[in-house]
Design a protein around this motif. Structure first.
Motif, mmCIF file in Angstrom:
data_model
loop_
_atom_site.group_PDB
_atom_site.id
_atom_site.type_symbol
_atom_site.label_atom_id
_atom_site.label_comp_id
_atom_site.label_asym_id
_atom_site.label_seq_id
_atom_site.Cartn_x
_atom_site.Cartn_y
_atom_site.Cartn_z
ATOM 1 N N GLY A 1 11.882 -3.559 5.501
ATOM 2 C CA GLY A 1 10.726 -3.674 6.365
ATOM 3 C C GLY A 1 9.525 -2.941 5.790
ATOM 4 N N PRO A 2 8.313 -3.492 5.926
ATOM 5 C CA PRO A 2 7.126 -2.845 5.347
ATOM 6 C C PRO A 2 6.808 -1.481 5.953
ATOM 7 N N GLY A 3 7.004 -1.320 7.267
ATOM 8 C CA GLY A 3 6.735 -0.026 7.881
ATOM 9 C C GLY A 3 7.663 1.056 7.361
ATOM 10 N N LYS A 4 8.917 0.698 7.206
ATOM 11 C CA LYS A 4 9.933 1.625 6.696
ATOM 12 C C LYS A 4 9.597 2.078 5.273
ATOM 13 N N VAL A 5 9.225 1.125 4.417
ATOM 14 C CA VAL A 5 8.898 1.445 3.035
ATOM 15 C C VAL A 5 7.589 2.227 2.955
ATOM 16 N N ALA A 6 6.617 1.886 3.800
ATOM 17 C CA ALA A 6 5.331 2.598 3.790
ATOM 18 C C ALA A 6 5.530 4.080 4.053
ATOM 19 N N LEU A 7 6.380 4.423 5.008
ATOM 20 C CA LEU A 7 6.640 5.826 5.316
ATOM 21 C C LEU A 7 7.428 6.509 4.203
ATOM 22 N N ALA A 8 8.395 5.807 3.628
ATOM 23 C CA ALA A 8 9.245 6.398 2.600
ATOM 24 C C ALA A 8 8.500 6.606 1.293
ATOM 25 N N TYR A 9 7.576 5.706 0.957
ATOM 26 C CA TYR A 9 6.878 5.777 -0.313
ATOM 27 C C TYR A 9 5.556 6.530 -0.236
ATOM 28 N N ALA A 10 5.133 6.926 0.957
ATOM 29 C CA ALA A 10 3.875 7.655 1.111
ATOM 30 C C ALA A 10 3.902 8.941 0.283
#
Length: 349
Positions: free
Chosen positions: A291-300
């Motif tokens: 999911g994009p939200g999940k990856v956005a938080l993890a890769y921030a």
């Protein structure tokens, strides 16, 4: 532990009240994760205005423990089934981290004209304690590094919170944090196991050890479907307010003139980091079906504790998010001493 005077108590109380008022205003405006975002903004402004907004370490420890337990309760048995994707996700993430460092360094070194050491340490996304400790042994401009790194964190919270609200369809994130029913024995087991692992994490010096240990203990119980209780809102909300105050308080002691001068540079450095993270995140979303939200938080690029809390508030697999920030932190912490030695040798030669 140093003694807190009456004036110190008044200052701490004023900081917490101001943070709470910021959260209340943000909540009234309907902003996402209001009880974190509001205090961050309020205390950041107070710090820039010259107020002493620092909080004693005990506030950090208690808040991180409670929020770690809460974040771990967001782990479900279904989320455990995706563990096999994590190594590939870690690899893509670290390519993104390398891109952040290289492109940010080139900008600060070639376009801004900063020294090699200052540009290098300002470009590293996160692990601020390690970065500052290593940079202090070189001729790097510490003030510039602190401002760029602090502004990155504040902008990250400010940018990701509304973005996640959009990506996740504007869900009622406050509803996520409500406690499930359970008896005193359920809470005793949850707090006991989480407390033991939080203590171990802190003792071992693991990055974000207090929160991460509590998260792991809580995640093990909830992921194995052995617990159905979480942190009640009347306890979670004050901890979010404290976390927001701690983040905003990072601006304490920074000269306003220096902040104004370096703000445009910091903003561009932040945008570079965000763009590189977005490219790496897009690769992970497309290749790993995440999911994009999940990856956005993890890769921030930074802020393990704050982003783990955001993951829970948006019901986005906090264990996945925390694991990626620990990997990034450990990678940076591993190379920082080597980079510091290289920078120091280059200056001496």
């Amino acid at each position: 532990m140093p003694t807190i005077t009456g004036a110190g108590v008044a200052r701490i109380a004023a900081t917490l009240v101001l943070a709470a008022l910021g959260g209340l205003l943000a909540h009234g405006l309907g902003l996402p994760v209001a009880w974190l975002l509001g205090p961050v903004v309020a205390i950041s402004l107070a710090s820039v205005a010259g107020l002493d907004t620092r909080l004693p370490p005990v506030f950090r420890q208690v808040a991180f423990f409670i929020l770690g337990v809460q974040a771990g309760s967001g782990v479900s048995p279904e989320a455990i089934g995706q563990l096999g994707l994590w190594p590939l996700s870690f690899a893509i993430q670290m390519v993104g981290v390398l891109a952040i460092v290289v492109v940010t360094y080139l900008y600060l070194r070639k376009f801004v004209g900063w020294s090699h050491e200052t540009a290098l340490f300002a470009s590293l996304p996160g692990a601020l304690a390690f970065v500052l400790a290593a940079a202090s042994e070189t001729r790097a401009d510490m003030r510039s590094i602190i401002i760029v790194q602090t502004v990155r964190l504040l902008l990250l919270i400010g940018a990701l919170t509304p973005a996640l609200g959009w990506l996740e369809g504007g869900a009622d994130v406050d509803a996520v944090a409500r406690s499930h029913g359970g008896g005193l024995d359920d809470y005793a087991i949850l707090l006991g196991i989480s407390g033991a692992l939080a203590w171990l994490g802190a003792r071992l010096g693991v990055p974000g050890g207090m929160m991460l240990g509590a998260l792991i203990g809580s995640a093990l119980l909830h992921g194995a479907d052995l617990s159905a209780v979480s942190v009640p809102q009347p306890i979670a909300v004050p901890c979010l307010i404290v976390l927001g105050a701690l983040i905003g308080g990072r601006l304490h002691g920074i000269e306003r003139s220096a902040l104004v001068t370096l703000l445009p540079i910091s903003l561009i450095a932040f945008l570079i980091g965000l763009a590189m993270s977005a490219l790496a995140g897009a690769a992970a979303v497309l290749t790993l079906d995440l999911g994009p939200g999940k990856v956005a938080l993890a890769y921030a690029p930074g802020a393990l504790e704050a982003l783990t809390v955001l993951a829970f508030q948006f019901a986005i697999d906090p264990a996945y998010v925390a694991a990626h920030h620990v990997v990034r932190f450990m990678g940076i912490a591993f190379v920082v001493p080597f980079l510091a030695r290289r920078a120091k040798d280059a200056v001496e030669s």
